[in-house]
Design a protein around this motif. Sequence first.
Motif, PDB file in Angstrom:
ATOM      1  N   ALA A 216     -23.050 -15.635  26.655  1.00 43.21           N
ATOM      2  CA  ALA A 216     -22.062 -16.303  26.494  1.00 43.21           C
ATOM      3  C   ALA A 216     -21.427 -16.505  27.766  1.00 43.21           C
ATOM      4  O   ALA A 216     -21.545 -15.496  28.398  1.00 43.21           O
ATOM      5  CB  ALA A 216     -20.880 -15.809  25.482  1.00 43.21           C
ATOM      6  N   TYR A 217     -20.690 -17.581  28.226  1.00 44.08           N
ATOM      7  CA  TYR A 217     -20.548 -17.784  29.472  1.00 44.08           C
ATOM      8  C   TYR A 217     -18.914 -18.019  29.321  1.00 44.08           C
ATOM      9  O   TYR A 217     -18.386 -18.964  28.660  1.00 44.08           O
ATOM     10  CB  TYR A 217     -20.825 -18.836  30.356  1.00 44.08           C
ATOM     11  CG  TYR A 217     -22.514 -18.900  30.395  1.00 44.08           C
ATOM     12  CD1 TYR A 217     -22.879 -18.565  31.807  1.00 44.08           C
ATOM     13  CD2 TYR A 217     -23.372 -19.166  29.435  1.00 44.08           C
ATOM     14  CE1 TYR A 217     -24.319 -18.299  31.748  1.00 44.08           C
ATOM     15  CE2 TYR A 217     -24.760 -19.000  29.631  1.00 44.08           C
ATOM     16  CZ  TYR A 217     -25.160 -18.393  30.800  1.00 44.08           C
ATOM     17  OH  TYR A 217     -26.529 -18.330  30.909  1.00 44.08           O
ATOM     18  N   PRO A 229     -15.942 -18.625  24.793  1.00 48.58           N
ATOM     19  CA  PRO A 229     -16.716 -18.969  25.821  1.00 48.58           C
ATOM     20  C   PRO A 229     -16.688 -20.396  26.076  1.00 48.58           C
ATOM     21  O   PRO A 229     -16.399 -21.246  25.103  1.00 48.58           O
ATOM     22  CB  PRO A 229     -18.132 -18.475  24.932  1.00 48.58           C
ATOM     23  CG  PRO A 229     -17.797 -18.584  23.460  1.00 48.58           C
ATOM     24  CD  PRO A 229     -16.278 -18.044  23.523  1.00 48.58           C
ATOM     25  N   ASP A 230     -17.064 -20.690  27.063  1.00 51.27           N
ATOM     26  CA  ASP A 230     -17.287 -22.302  27.748  1.00 51.27           C
ATOM     27  C   ASP A 230     -18.372 -22.850  27.112  1.00 51.27           C
ATOM     28  O   ASP A 230     -18.183 -24.128  26.631  1.00 51.27           O
ATOM     29  CB  ASP A 230     -17.310 -22.320  29.272  1.00 51.27           C
ATOM     30  CG  ASP A 230     -16.051 -22.315  29.713  1.00 51.27           C
ATOM     31  OD1 ASP A 230     -15.139 -21.400  29.250  1.00 51.27           O
ATOM     32  OD2 ASP A 230     -15.666 -22.738  30.965  1.00 51.27           O
ATOM     33  N   ARG A 244     -38.283 -19.370  26.455  1.00 46.50           N
ATOM     34  CA  ARG A 244     -38.598 -20.798  25.724  1.00 46.50           C
ATOM     35  C   ARG A 244     -37.662 -20.721  24.483  1.00 46.50           C
ATOM     36  O   ARG A 244     -36.816 -19.995  24.348  1.00 46.50           O
ATOM     37  CB  ARG A 244     -39.929 -20.721  25.270  1.00 46.50           C
ATOM     38  CG  ARG A 244     -40.526 -19.639  24.405  1.00 46.50           C
ATOM     39  CD  ARG A 244     -41.870 -19.556  23.924  1.00 46.50           C
ATOM     40  NE  ARG A 244     -42.475 -18.409  23.153  1.00 46.50           N
ATOM     41  CZ  ARG A 244     -42.398 -18.664  21.946  1.00 46.50           C
ATOM     42  NH1 ARG A 244     -41.870 -19.944  21.323  1.00 46.50           N
ATOM     43  NH2 ARG A 244     -42.628 -17.472  21.354  1.00 46.50           N
ATOM     44  N   ASP A 245     -37.959 -21.737  23.755  1.00 52.43           N
ATOM     45  CA  ASP A 245     -37.317 -22.379  22.496  1.00 52.43           C
ATOM     46  C   ASP A 245     -35.710 -21.935  22.598  1.00 52.43           C
ATOM     47  O   ASP A 245     -34.913 -21.079  22.262  1.00 52.43           O
ATOM     48  CB  ASP A 245     -37.733 -20.988  21.270  1.00 52.43           C
ATOM     49  CG  ASP A 245     -36.998 -21.339  20.134  1.00 52.43           C
ATOM     50  OD1 ASP A 245     -36.365 -22.643  19.765  1.00 52.43           O
ATOM     51  OD2 ASP A 245     -37.283 -20.585  19.088  1.00 52.43           O
ATOM     52  N   LEU A 246     -35.183 -22.715  23.540  1.00 50.53           N
ATOM     53  CA  LEU A 246     -33.800 -22.689  24.152  1.00 50.53           C
ATOM     54  C   LEU A 246     -32.707 -23.508  23.075  1.00 50.53           C
ATOM     55  O   LEU A 246     -33.177 -24.457  22.538  1.00 50.53           O
ATOM     56  CB  LEU A 246     -33.753 -23.724  25.492  1.00 50.53           C
ATOM     57  CG  LEU A 246     -34.695 -23.350  26.399  1.00 50.53           C
ATOM     58  CD1 LEU A 246     -34.475 -24.357  27.640  1.00 50.53           C
ATOM     59  CD2 LEU A 246     -34.725 -22.023  26.838  1.00 50.53           C
ATOM     60  N   VAL A 247     -31.440 -22.944  22.963  1.00 47.04           N
ATOM     61  CA  VAL A 247     -30.394 -23.513  22.312  1.00 47.04           C
ATOM     62  C   VAL A 247     -29.327 -23.664  23.265  1.00 47.04           C
ATOM     63  O   VAL A 247     -28.661 -22.489  23.709  1.00 47.04           O
ATOM     64  CB  VAL A 247     -30.053 -22.808  21.106  1.00 47.04           C
ATOM     65  CG1 VAL A 247     -29.006 -23.596  20.209  1.00 47.04           C
ATOM     66  CG2 VAL A 247     -31.239 -22.977  20.163  1.00 47.04           C
ATOM     67  N   MET A 248     -28.745 -24.678  23.569  1.00 51.02           N
ATOM     68  CA  MET A 248     -27.702 -24.853  24.669  1.00 51.02           C
ATOM     69  C   MET A 248     -26.360 -25.366  23.558  1.00 51.02           C
ATOM     70  O   MET A 248     -26.181 -26.296  23.297  1.00 51.02           O
ATOM     71  CB  MET A 248     -27.902 -25.831  25.833  1.00 51.02           C
ATOM     72  CG  MET A 248     -28.930 -25.217  26.335  1.00 51.02           C
ATOM     73  SD  MET A 248     -29.678 -26.351  27.690  1.00 51.02           S
ATOM     74  CE  MET A 248     -31.001 -27.215  26.188  1.00 51.02           C
ATOM     75  N   ASP A 249     -25.341 -24.339  23.307  1.00 54.61           N
ATOM     76  CA  ASP A 249     -24.214 -24.668  22.559  1.00 54.61           C
ATOM     77  C   ASP A 249     -22.997 -25.029  23.565  1.00 54.61           C
ATOM     78  O   ASP A 249     -22.286 -24.031  24.259  1.00 54.61           O
ATOM     79  CB  ASP A 249     -24.175 -23.446  21.803  1.00 54.61           C
ATOM     80  CG  ASP A 249     -22.888 -23.678  20.755  1.00 54.61           C
ATOM     81  OD1 ASP A 249     -22.192 -24.886  20.577  1.00 54.61           O
ATOM     82  OD2 ASP A 249     -23.126 -23.066  19.541  1.00 54.61           O
TER      83      ASP A 249
END
Length: 285
Positions: A216-217, A229-230, A244-249
């Motif tokens: 978390a950023y 988080p932003d 791998r297997d990325l999730v970008m929220d």
Amino acid sequence: MRIVRAVVPTLVLLAPVAAQAQGAVTLIPHRAVYDLKLDKATEQSGISNISGRMVYEFNGSPCEGYTVTFRFVTEIDTADASRVTDQQTTTFEDAEGKTFNFATKSYIDRALDRELRGAATRQAEAVDVKIEKPQPNDIKLPATQFPTQHMMELVNRAEKGDTFYETTLFDGSDEADKVMTTTIVIGKPTKEKTGDPEAGPLKTMAEDTYWPVDIAYFDLVGEGGEETPDYRTSFKLHANGLTRDLVMDYGDFSMTGTLVNLDMLDKPSKPCPDDKAEPKPQPKP
């Protein structure tokens, strides 16, 4: 409608690595391609679909420093329109993590929307940022680390069995005017089940153990310092560092990134100077 932000720290974390003695990390040059798709979106986002592709290339060595080149292209559909966003970024970080050069061009429907170029230097108690484009500017930020060092810390902590820690990061994104706080959760080592859609490009690595990772950023100095988080990223981190297997929220919507191609590139042939060379094994008596 805002441009989808390509998460630079996540891209740097894609670099395959191999743990060396005493916690040091050696980076392996490679090129990875990911298919992007909409995961979920709130009604407030107005997004009905997202599709795209991310191409990431990593090169360098502990002698020469590390170069990352990536392209993040998405087609975003709403009820009123469809737009293609194209973010192209190149960065260079020296091997000691003291300097970080960054350049990004962002396009909307093939027209240049924004260009950012600058360099950051890490001092003992601060980071000095010099912006060249869009307008010259000098910025002083709190002491922190750059993306490659941030990734090295993650790999080392995963190998040690750490499950949670907090650190900070400057990655040259957005306006290149802030340090992000990151909270990182590392899950237990896991074996992939059969039927993994990324097994093809992974080849022999498809059976390797990996760690589930969630980052978390936070921009704690913005918006009153609220601890929301932003954005967040999650992925599977292999023991050799492959992600791998990325999730970008992004809060009101999220997208997935599936590995579809992976090529290992040639290692730099230039030998390290003696003061940076890895120790050679001693002959047995």
